[in-house]
Design a protein around this motif. Structure first.
Motif, PDB file in Angstrom:
ATOM      1  N   THR A   1      62.376  74.533  -5.563  1.00 23.41           N
ATOM      2  CA  THR A   1      63.024  75.828  -5.333  1.00 23.41           C
ATOM      3  C   THR A   1      64.393  75.868  -5.979  1.00 23.41           C
ATOM      4  N   MET A   2      65.160  74.796  -5.836  1.00 25.93           N
ATOM      5  CA  MET A   2      66.489  74.752  -6.441  1.00 25.93           C
ATOM      6  C   MET A   2      66.402  74.789  -7.969  1.00 25.93           C
ATOM      7  N   LEU A   3      65.431  74.094  -8.531  1.00 22.92           N
ATOM      8  CA  LEU A   3      65.274  74.143  -9.987  1.00 22.92           C
ATOM      9  C   LEU A   3      64.930  75.558 -10.444  1.00 22.92           C
ATOM     10  N   ALA A   4      64.136  76.257  -9.647  1.00 19.65           N
ATOM     11  CA  ALA A   4      63.754  77.628 -10.021  1.00 19.65           C
ATOM     12  C   ALA A   4      64.926  78.582  -9.970  1.00 19.65           C
ATOM     13  N   HIS A   5      65.976  78.223  -9.206  1.00 22.24           N
ATOM     14  CA  HIS A   5      67.138  79.103  -9.092  1.00 22.24           C
ATOM     15  C   HIS A   5      68.276  78.721 -10.041  1.00 22.24           C
ATOM     16  N   ARG A   6      68.032  77.765 -10.928  1.00 24.25           N
ATOM     17  CA  ARG A   6      68.979  77.568 -12.019  1.00 24.25           C
ATOM     18  C   ARG A   6      68.946  78.800 -12.920  1.00 24.25           C
ATOM     19  N   ASN A   7      69.965  78.972 -13.725  1.00 26.48           N
ATOM     20  CA  ASN A   7      69.924  80.114 -14.621  1.00 26.48           C
ATOM     21  C   ASN A   7      68.953  79.843 -15.776  1.00 26.48           C
ATOM     22  N   HIS A   8      68.857  80.767 -16.695  1.00 28.92           N
ATOM     23  CA  HIS A   8      67.848  80.697 -17.746  1.00 28.92           C
ATOM     24  C   HIS A   8      68.016  79.496 -18.660  1.00 28.92           C
ATOM     25  N   LEU A   9      69.168  78.850 -18.620  1.00 31.69           N
ATOM     26  CA  LEU A   9      69.413  77.682 -19.456  1.00 31.69           C
ATOM     27  C   LEU A   9      69.436  76.381 -18.658  1.00 31.69           C
ATOM     28  N   GLY A  10      69.102  76.468 -17.365  1.00 29.87           N
ATOM     29  CA  GLY A  10      69.038  75.261 -16.547  1.00 29.87           C
ATOM     30  C   GLY A  10      70.335  74.873 -15.893  1.00 29.87           C
ATOM     31  N   LEU A  11      71.270  75.829 -15.738  1.00 26.99           N
ATOM     32  CA  LEU A  11      72.585  75.535 -15.175  1.00 26.99           C
ATOM     33  C   LEU A  11      72.732  76.141 -13.792  1.00 26.99           C
ATOM     34  N   LEU A  12      73.589  75.509 -12.978  1.00 33.16           N
ATOM     35  CA  LEU A  12      73.841  75.962 -11.618  1.00 33.16           C
ATOM     36  C   LEU A  12      75.333  76.175 -11.398  1.00 33.16           C
ATOM     37  N   SER A  13      75.644  77.166 -10.555  1.00 29.64           N
ATOM     38  CA  SER A  13      77.009  77.358 -10.086  1.00 29.64           C
ATOM     39  C   SER A  13      77.172  76.623  -8.757  1.00 29.64           C
ATOM     40  N   GLU A  14      78.194  76.999  -8.018  1.00 24.25           N
ATOM     41  CA  GLU A  14      78.497  76.302  -6.768  1.00 24.25           C
ATOM     42  C   GLU A  14      77.598  76.736  -5.616  1.00 24.25           C
ATOM     43  N   ASP A  15      77.283  78.029  -5.546  1.00 23.37           N
ATOM     44  CA  ASP A  15      76.629  78.601  -4.367  1.00 23.37           C
ATOM     45  C   ASP A  15      75.417  79.436  -4.767  1.00 23.37           C
ATOM     46  N   THR A  16      74.495  79.582  -3.809  1.00 23.19           N
ATOM     47  CA  THR A  16      73.343  80.465  -3.979  1.00 23.19           C
ATOM     48  C   THR A  16      73.278  81.394  -2.781  1.00 23.19           C
TER      49      THR A  16
END
Length: 618
Positions: free
Chosen positions: A568-583
């Protein structure tokens, strides 16, 4: 282009104002790519617009600030296609080189290749403060518009612009940028659209003359930069599963290193709110010893120990500079101690959600977990025979100064790892890291053949452990809680198993995990704590806490659930595979500073923890 590709289409009719065949800029979002070279970084949106870039360092004035200024006055570096229809964006596989393809309504297409040069030459890494943008037509002859609008002093000063035969100079107070290009200078200066019939190159960087032609330099720099990143990625000891996610996370962490000193920034932005309109807007462009330790450990797990060696040089200066006394939780990337916090009223903020903060008041805090993070960050250097400079007794004795501070502050109130500004408590997470400091010093002393020092540190560790297990346990909540004698739940207690204070199968830890899941989780997501803080109760999930939960689930034998949440967390990365601090748990939208090293660490740790072993397939 890699398989991690995204398509963005124009929203009509809003994007095409009357009388202008070029689309409006997209609304600010964290659907961004990052380029960099361990000296600076830039953030680029899905249409190839540079919306954030600080020069000459991560923590400097943003010369492109449109991410925090949605008004027409916001500064950016735009390459636009007439009659925009859609874009496709991806990294060149296993590199930090970004490709953006823009299509018009007639099916014509251009490609923008963006990167910051980085490669080895003359026995050193070449990492100039230069952004290279290469533009070429792929289908047809699309009409384009190039607009370069830097600003200085946080948007309050426009540059003096001068031109040469094949360059433009943007002169600010203390910084001059030179654009060297083989595009028509007149069109670049005026923003005049023109038909793209050939490859053009734009090199924005120091006010220096190139040694070779524009096109030759750009092509050479791209070739060498691609080669550098592919070689660097090839040497990673990646897990069998989720390799693309791990490699992208590792590259992003490497891009967060300020190689000049070895410091590691927590994120590349300031003042992206943790939640919509929350006012939880902070400047993360500095080196937190806590975050840096987790970065180093994650990269070490992939056999990338060079970052640790560079960071330990920076850390040694921190420890020596403290002279056996208080160590701050964060410093500037050039070892600056004072990072006074101020409000920048020139910029309205992300989507107009101010304030925009510069500096971070947390440098004044007492956060006692810092001593454990110092020692944990250095521990592997005593054991790892691959290192060019293994730590020895001199480094151990220096670390003992930090250990003595851990002993002195153990059990004393502090601001805690969440940096609470209006209250102090004896935080469990701080006590835990003081224990870790003493425990690891005891182990290192034994390794170095110093039984007296080993006994000294282990005796402190035993006493601390007994107090933590007793005073942080709440019989009422049937859980370890956020402070000694408290009752509020806090996700940071999950680190008790991760750093080895308690067996994860201990009934108390199992009960704590159950309680945290009941009270802090929104489906797969986990918030930091349940009590209200200076701004009320947290609204969004803190990504690293979700990854701590994943780790805990795996440790207690609930691997299928851990894998499900990890996916689930991988699916919520952005289109380039990056994450911010919060979801945001309701919308899934990314919030908080970007890209967040803590979150990218979680991707690596989760994959390493959960992946099937290589021997199962070979």
């Amino acid at each position: 282009m890699s398989s991690c590709e995204s398509t963005a289409r124009r929203a009509a009719p809003e994007s095409a104002p009357s009388g202008d065949s070029f689309a409006k800029p997209a609304e600010a979002s964290l659907s961004l790519g990052v380029i960099g070279n361990c000296a600076y970084s830039a953030l680029i949106d899905q249409r190839g617009r540079v919306v954030w870039c600080c020069l000459p360092r991560f923590d400097a004035d943003p010369v492109f600030n449109a991410l925090l200024d949605p008004s027409p006055a916001g500064s950016s570096f735009d390459v636009e296609i007439e009659n925009f229809a859609e874009s496709r964006q991806a990294y060149i596989q296993n590199t930090a080189v970004l490709s953006t393809r823009l299509f018009d309504t007639a099916g014509q297409c251009l490609e923008i290749t963006d990167f910051a040069p980085r490669f080895r030459t003359r026995s050193r890494y070449y990492r100039p403060l230069m952004m290279v943008r290469r533009i070429r037509p792929l289908q047809g002859s699309p009409r384009v518009r190039i607009r370069i609008r830097p600003s200085f002093d946080w948007g309050s000063t426009k540059p003096i612009v001068t031109r040469g035969s094949n360059h433009v100079r943007y002169v600010g107070d203390g910084l001059t940028l030179r654009l060297t290009t083989d595009a028509p200078i007149s069109y670049v200066l005026s923003g005049q659209p023109f038909v793209l019939t050939r490859e053009i190159n734009l090199l924005l960087g120091p006010d220096e003359t190139l040694d070779h032609g524009v096109g030759d330099t750009a092509r050479h720099y791209e070739q060498e930069t691609v080669s550098y990143w592919r070689t660097w990625s090839q040497r990673l000891a990646v897990p069998l599963e989720w390799q693309e996610a791990v490699i992208r996370a590792a590259i992003t962490l490497k891009l967060s290193v300020f190689e000049d000193t070895g410091a590691i920034v927590a994120a590349m932005t300031t003042s992206i709110p943790e939640a919509p309109g929350s006012g939880r807007n902070w400047d993360y462009r500095y080196c937190w010893l806590r975050d840096a330790f987790f970065v180093v450990r994650a990269l070490n797990s992939l056999a990338e120990v060079g970052t640790m060696e560079d960071y330990l040089d920076w850390l040694a200066n921190v420890v020596v500079g403290a002279e056996g006394g208080h160590i701050q939780p964060l410093y500037g990337i050039g070892l600056e101690r004072d990072l006074p916090e101020s409000i920048c009223d020139k910029l309205s903020g992300y989507r107009g959600m101010g304030p925009v903060r510069v500096g971070n008041q947390a440098f004044e805090h007492r956060q006692h977990d810092v001593y454990g993070n110092v020692i944990l960050g250095a521990t592997q250097s005593f054991y790892d025979h691959r290192l060019l400079h293994r730590a020895d007794r001199a480094e151990f004795e220096r670390l003992e100064q930090a250990g003595e501070q851990a002993v002195a502050v153990f059990g004393q109130p502090d601001a805690g790892m969440w940096e609470l500004r209006t209250r102090a408590r004896v935080h469990t997470s701080s006590a835990l890291m003081c224990w870790a400091a003493c425990d690891r010093l005891g182990n290192i002393a034994a390794l170095l053949g110093l039984p007296g020092r080993s006994s000294y540190w282990q005796s402190h560790a035993r006493a601390m452990r007994e107090r933590i297990l007793c005073e942080s346990w709440s019989a009422d909540r049937q859980a370890f809680v956020e402070s000694f004698g408290g009752r509020d739940l806090d996700a940071s207690v999950l680190l008790m198993a991760e750093v080895g204070l308690i067996d994860p199968r201990d009934r108390r830890f199992l009960s704590t995990l159950d309680a945290l899941e009941r009270h802090l989780c929104d489906g797969p997501y986990m918030r930091r704590y349940e009590a209200a803080d200076d701004f009320g109760k947290p609204e969004t999930a803190f990504n690293i806490c979700t990854f701590w939960r994943i780790d805990a689930l795996a440790r207690v034998g609930r691997r299928p659930q851990a894998r499900e949440i990890f996916e689930t967390m991988l699916a919520h990365r952005n289109h380039l595979g990056l994450l911010s601090e919060d979801t945001h748990p309701a919308t899934g939208e990314a919030w908080g500073n970007f890209p967040q090293t803590y979150s990218m660490v979680g991707v690596i740790n989760g994959a390493v923890r959960l992946s099937a072993a290589w021997h199962t397939v070979i």
